[in-house]
Design a protein around this motif. Structure first.
Motif, PDB file in Angstrom:
ATOM      1  N   VAL A   1      30.111  31.750  26.059  1.00 62.09           N
ATOM      2  CA  VAL A   1      30.468  32.857  26.713  1.00 62.09           C
ATOM      3  C   VAL A   1      29.098  33.206  27.330  1.00 62.09           C
ATOM      4  N   ARG A   2      27.865  33.172  26.598  1.00 61.95           N
ATOM      5  CA  ARG A   2      26.623  33.808  27.111  1.00 61.95           C
ATOM      6  C   ARG A   2      26.374  33.171  28.219  1.00 61.95           C
ATOM      7  N   GLU A   3      26.395  31.691  28.385  1.00 52.73           N
ATOM      8  CA  GLU A   3      26.183  31.157  29.746  1.00 52.73           C
ATOM      9  C   GLU A   3      26.870  31.501  30.929  1.00 52.73           C
ATOM     10  N   VAL A   4      28.249  31.677  30.566  1.00 55.54           N
ATOM     11  CA  VAL A   4      29.082  32.059  31.687  1.00 55.54           C
ATOM     12  C   VAL A   4      28.743  33.432  32.167  1.00 55.54           C
ATOM     13  N   HIS A   5      28.489  34.340  31.095  1.00 55.47           N
ATOM     14  CA  HIS A   5      28.133  35.917  31.232  1.00 55.47           C
ATOM     15  C   HIS A   5      26.938  35.926  32.308  1.00 55.47           C
ATOM     16  N   ASP A   6      25.619  34.922  31.813  1.00 53.54           N
ATOM     17  CA  ASP A   6      24.706  35.012  32.603  1.00 53.54           C
ATOM     18  C   ASP A   6      24.873  34.367  34.025  1.00 53.54           C
ATOM     19  N   ARG A   7      25.691  33.471  34.083  1.00 52.38           N
ATOM     20  CA  ARG A   7      25.559  32.890  35.644  1.00 52.38           C
ATOM     21  C   ARG A   7      26.688  33.858  36.365  1.00 52.38           C
ATOM     22  N   LEU A   8      27.296  34.821  36.012  1.00 49.54           N
ATOM     23  CA  LEU A   8      28.100  35.581  36.685  1.00 49.54           C
ATOM     24  C   LEU A   8      27.236  36.568  37.472  1.00 49.54           C
ATOM     25  N   ASP A   9      27.476  36.880  38.793  1.00 46.72           N
ATOM     26  CA  ASP A   9      26.737  37.476  39.729  1.00 46.72           C
ATOM     27  C   ASP A   9      27.316  38.889  39.824  1.00 46.72           C
ATOM     28  N   ARG A  10      27.310  39.614  38.676  1.00 52.03           N
ATOM     29  CA  ARG A  10      28.034  40.889  38.351  1.00 52.03           C
ATOM     30  C   ARG A  10      27.691  41.709  37.211  1.00 52.03           C
ATOM     31  N   GLU A  11      27.835  42.798  36.912  1.00 56.61           N
ATOM     32  CA  GLU A  11      27.646  43.656  35.888  1.00 56.61           C
ATOM     33  C   GLU A  11      28.715  43.819  34.908  1.00 56.61           C
ATOM     34  N   LEU A  12      28.934  42.928  34.024  1.00 51.42           N
ATOM     35  CA  LEU A  12      29.847  43.004  33.006  1.00 51.42           C
ATOM     36  C   LEU A  12      29.516  42.901  31.673  1.00 51.42           C
ATOM     37  N   ALA A  13      30.273  43.293  30.832  1.00 50.89           N
ATOM     38  CA  ALA A  13      29.997  43.428  29.496  1.00 50.89           C
ATOM     39  C   ALA A  13      30.290  41.828  28.759  1.00 50.89           C
ATOM     40  N   TYR A  14      29.488  41.422  27.967  1.00 55.18           N
ATOM     41  CA  TYR A  14      29.614  40.280  27.281  1.00 55.18           C
ATOM     42  C   TYR A  14      31.051  40.035  26.729  1.00 55.18           C
ATOM     43  N   THR A  15      31.455  41.153  26.405  1.00 59.32           N
ATOM     44  CA  THR A  15      32.916  41.203  25.668  1.00 59.32           C
ATOM     45  C   THR A  15      33.735  41.010  26.751  1.00 59.32           C
ATOM     46  N   THR A  16      33.578  41.339  27.830  1.00 57.86           N
ATOM     47  CA  THR A  16      34.607  41.195  28.751  1.00 57.86           C
ATOM     48  C   THR A  16      34.799  39.767  29.257  1.00 57.86           C
ATOM     49  N   VAL A  17      33.878  39.075  29.444  1.00 52.69           N
ATOM     50  CA  VAL A  17      33.708  37.633  29.457  1.00 52.69           C
ATOM     51  C   VAL A  17      34.258  36.696  28.590  1.00 52.69           C
ATOM     52  N   MET A  18      34.143  37.307  27.223  1.00 51.06           N
ATOM     53  CA  MET A  18      34.800  36.572  26.088  1.00 51.06           C
ATOM     54  C   MET A  18      36.383  36.734  26.294  1.00 51.06           C
ATOM     55  N   THR A  19      36.782  37.994  26.618  1.00 49.32           N
ATOM     56  CA  THR A  19      38.149  38.088  26.822  1.00 49.32           C
ATOM     57  C   THR A  19      38.850  37.508  27.744  1.00 49.32           C
ATOM     58  N   VAL A  20      38.222  37.293  28.864  1.00 55.75           N
ATOM     59  CA  VAL A  20      38.758  36.595  30.025  1.00 55.75           C
ATOM     60  C   VAL A  20      38.588  35.231  29.517  1.00 55.75           C
ATOM     61  N   LEU A  21      37.782  34.457  28.961  1.00 52.28           N
ATOM     62  CA  LEU A  21      37.765  32.969  28.456  1.00 52.28           C
ATOM     63  C   LEU A  21      38.847  32.857  27.771  1.00 52.28           C
ATOM     64  N   GLY A  22      39.110  33.556  26.688  1.00 55.49           N
ATOM     65  CA  GLY A  22      40.120  33.763  25.457  1.00 55.49           C
ATOM     66  C   GLY A  22      41.430  33.558  26.381  1.00 55.49           C
ATOM     67  N   ARG A  23      41.624  34.521  27.380  1.00 56.31           N
ATOM     68  CA  ARG A  23      42.940  34.710  28.025  1.00 56.31           C
ATOM     69  C   ARG A  23      43.092  33.318  28.705  1.00 56.31           C
ATOM     70  N   LEU A  24      41.943  32.742  29.591  1.00 58.22           N
ATOM     71  CA  LEU A  24      42.190  31.502  30.122  1.00 58.22           C
ATOM     72  C   LEU A  24      42.473  30.289  29.141  1.00 58.22           C
ATOM     73  N   ALA A  25      41.826  30.312  27.894  1.00 51.67           N
ATOM     74  CA  ALA A  25      42.229  29.257  27.198  1.00 51.67           C
ATOM     75  C   ALA A  25      43.803  29.388  26.522  1.00 51.67           C
ATOM     76  N   LYS A  26      44.266  30.582  26.310  1.00 57.76           N
ATOM     77  CA  LYS A  26      45.816  30.859  26.007  1.00 57.76           C
ATOM     78  C   LYS A  26      46.726  30.372  27.265  1.00 57.76           C
ATOM     79  N   LYS A  27      46.206  30.197  28.404  1.00 54.09           N
ATOM     80  CA  LYS A  27      46.951  30.111  29.652  1.00 54.09           C
ATOM     81  C   LYS A  27      46.727  28.453  29.682  1.00 54.09           C
ATOM     82  N   GLY A  28      45.971  27.857  28.965  1.00 52.79           N
ATOM     83  CA  GLY A  28      45.666  26.371  29.233  1.00 52.79           C
ATOM     84  C   GLY A  28      44.936  26.017  30.237  1.00 52.79           C
ATOM     85  N   MET A  29      44.101  26.929  30.722  1.00 52.07           N
ATOM     86  CA  MET A  29      43.105  26.841  32.015  1.00 52.07           C
ATOM     87  C   MET A  29      41.755  26.451  31.598  1.00 52.07           C
TER      88      MET A  29
END
Length: 139
Positions: free
Chosen positions: A26-54
């Protein structure tokens, strides 16, 4: 991966995973995104993508590492097939409209792909017997 539509942030996260040579935390994805986002937001998005099977999650100590479950091209094909499934009986009209919109280069690429892709092998259909006997399950 069917019925998957991605939001803008999900697409940005997936772009990072597709570009990475190895699974990311999650930290690596967060650091690579070119925007101001909370770490927990990226964690939530990755969790949703995992539930979708993505994405696939793999445990790495206390953290997870994430990798795309399919290539960008496989996702695009899946989305197109889902869309074609939604048009009902008139798939031909939808395909013609699609070809009209992709332009000459896209249409040429489709033609080339159709010529190089082998035809699907269809299962053999049992033929009726001509000697008057019924076909049994072992025939």
């Amino acid at each position: 991966m069917s019925d998957v539509a991605l939001g803008e942030l999900e697409r940005a996260v997936m772009a990072q995973l597709w570009a990475a040579p190895a699974p990311l935390t999650v930290r690596e994805v967060h650091d690579r995104l070119d925007r101001e986002l909370a770490y927990t937001t990226v964690m939530t998005v990755l969790g949703r993508l995992a539930k979708k099977g993505m994405v696939r999650q793999e445990r790495d100590g206390k953290a997870y590492r994430y990798t795309a479950a399919a290539t960008r091209e496989q996702l695009a094909a899946s989305l197109m097939l889902d869309a074609l499934g939604d048009v009902g009986e008139d798939r031909t009209a939808a395909l013609v409209a699609f070809v009209d919109r992709v332009g000459p280069e896209g249409a040429a690429a489709l033609r080339a792909a159709l010529q190089t892709t082998p035809a699907p092998v269809l299962p053999e259909v049992p033929q009726p017997r001509t000697d008057g006997e019924e076909r049994g399950p072992d025939s």
